[in-house]
Design an enzyme around this catalytic site. Structure first.
Site, mmCIF file in Angstrom:
data_model
loop_
_atom_site.group_PDB
_atom_site.id
_atom_site.type_symbol
_atom_site.label_atom_id
_atom_site.label_comp_id
_atom_site.label_asym_id
_atom_site.label_seq_id
_atom_site.Cartn_x
_atom_site.Cartn_y
_atom_site.Cartn_z
ATOM 1 C CG LEU A 113 43.078 56.578 34.533
ATOM 2 C CD1 LEU A 113 42.630 57.413 36.053
ATOM 3 C CD2 LEU A 113 43.831 57.357 33.827
ATOM 4 C CB ALA A 115 42.404 49.288 32.083
ATOM 5 C CG ASP A 164 52.095 51.293 26.323
ATOM 6 O OD1 ASP A 164 53.171 49.577 25.513
ATOM 7 O OD2 ASP A 164 52.086 51.138 27.033
HETATM 8 C C1 MEV Z 1 52.677 48.492 29.513
HETATM 9 O O1 MEV Z 1 51.302 48.258 28.906
HETATM 10 C C2 MEV Z 1 53.370 47.170 28.256
HETATM 11 C C3 MEV Z 1 54.429 46.699 29.151
HETATM 12 O O2 MEV Z 1 55.473 45.936 28.702
HETATM 13 C C4 MEV Z 1 55.710 47.897 30.259
HETATM 14 C C5 MEV Z 1 56.555 48.859 29.188
HETATM 15 O O3 MEV Z 1 56.516 48.455 27.359
HETATM 16 O O4 MEV Z 1 56.749 49.304 29.089
HETATM 17 C C6 MEV Z 1 54.417 45.550 30.675
#
Ligand code: MEV
EC number: 2.7.1.36
Length: 327
Positions: A113, A115, A164
């Protein structure tokens, strides 16, 4: 009862900068979150979660989303995970037009989680797919990705890009720039991941970069330079040039560090990978703690990570061409 699974991801390039419209290249990896849902006779949501970390402890969280879990693990993390399940179920209810649908939900995840491996995106993507199917509706991958983005956006109070969730929904290597998300070709990428056992707070880390960017023009330039690295990295990816990809990953890590999102343990793991002969290494995801990703086709980086102080796990992960799927 319906089960769906979705992969986690690493960022080859571009996290944080993607929030400001620069391109990013996340790649799905062969570690999945599985979400099983069963419609209840009432409108309540009961969530049971297992294996939310690499070391395989079991989190018993049966009850309402606002109940206190009886677990030996950071309740902040578990509560965050439950927030994502809640948001996924809300999206599924809306998509299926059944606002009062209640569910028993079981989450099993091999992705640690918070990470940097996209655990929340994988849970949200798999949750939306499983819950809509349970309500008799089959969404396209694009709609699952879009609804998953909206769920993350709500939970992270507006601090989310589409990267993501799109990557987890479609699998493979993807390119994300603002609203434009698409699959791209990638060679076999020999990913090695180092995990420090910790986690970062995505919302706080994104907010920290935003402050720097607003305060210092050179921080804004740094974010733009990450975009240049991504564009150069796409050419290296198309050419299958691992040495060049590694050099660019090292550069990207340096800029993320300048933006304040690395940590001592992440830096240590990055250096351990470089010293072991990896083509390159960088933190992945929001940073602050969690995981690094290195490129190395030998066993050296994995072995070196196991002996690196502060590294809890070093493991290999394949690029996973498959996105969300019914189990
Ligand atoms: C988080 O996994 C990635 C970031 O670029 C935030 C996002 O893209 O939503 C930090």
């Amino acid at each position: 009862m319906t089960t769906a699974s979705a992969p986690g991801k690493v960022y080859l390039f571009g996290e944080h900068a993607v929030v400001y419209g620069e391109p990013a290249v996340p790649c799905a990896i062969s570690r999945r979150a599985r979400v099983t849902v069963e419609r209840r006779g009432d409108s309540r949501l009961h969530v049971h979660a297992e294996d939310l970390s690499l070391d395989g402890f079991t989190v018993e969280y049966s009850g309402e989303a606002d109940a206190t879990p009886d677990v030996d693990v950071s309740t902040d993390l578990v509560e965050a995970a439950m927030g994502y399940v809640d948001a996924a179920v809300s999206q599924a209810r809306e998509a299926a037009g059944v606002p009062e649908a209640g569910f028993d939900v079981t989450v099993e995840s091999a992705i640690p989680l918070g990470a940097g491996l996209g655990s929340s995106a994988a849970v949200v993507v798999a949750g939306i797919d499983a819950a809509t199917r349970e309500l008799g509706v089959e969404l396209s991958t694009t709609e699952i990705a879009d609804r998953a983005y909206r769920a993350e956006y709500d939970v992270q109070e507006g601090q989310a890009s589409r990267a993501d969730t799109f990557c987890s929904a479609t699998g493979g290597a993807v390119r994300v720039e603002g609203e434009d998300c698409r699959a791209i070709d990638a060679p076999d990428l020999p990913f090695v991941i180092g995990f420090d056992g910790g986690a970062g707070n995505t919302g706080e880390l994104v907010a920290g970069v935003r402050e720097l960017r607003e305060h210092y023009s050179f921080a804004a330039n740094t974010v733009e330079t990450v975009g240049d690295i991504v564009r150069q990295g796409e050419r290296a990816l198309a050419a299958g040039d691992l040495a060049e990809l590694g050099t660019l990953m090292d550069f990207n890590h340096g800029l993320l560090s300048a933006l304040g999102v690395s940590s001592r343990s992440l830096d240590r793991m990055v250096w351990a990978a470089r010293d072991a002969g990896a083509h390159g290494a960088k933190l992945t995801g929001a940073g602050g703690g969690g995981c690094i990703v290195a490129l190395d086709e030998t066993e050296e980086t994995e072995t070196a990570l196991r002996f690196t102080p502060g590294c809890e796990e070093g493991f290999r992960a394949e690029l996973d061409a498959e996105g969300v799927r019914v189990e």
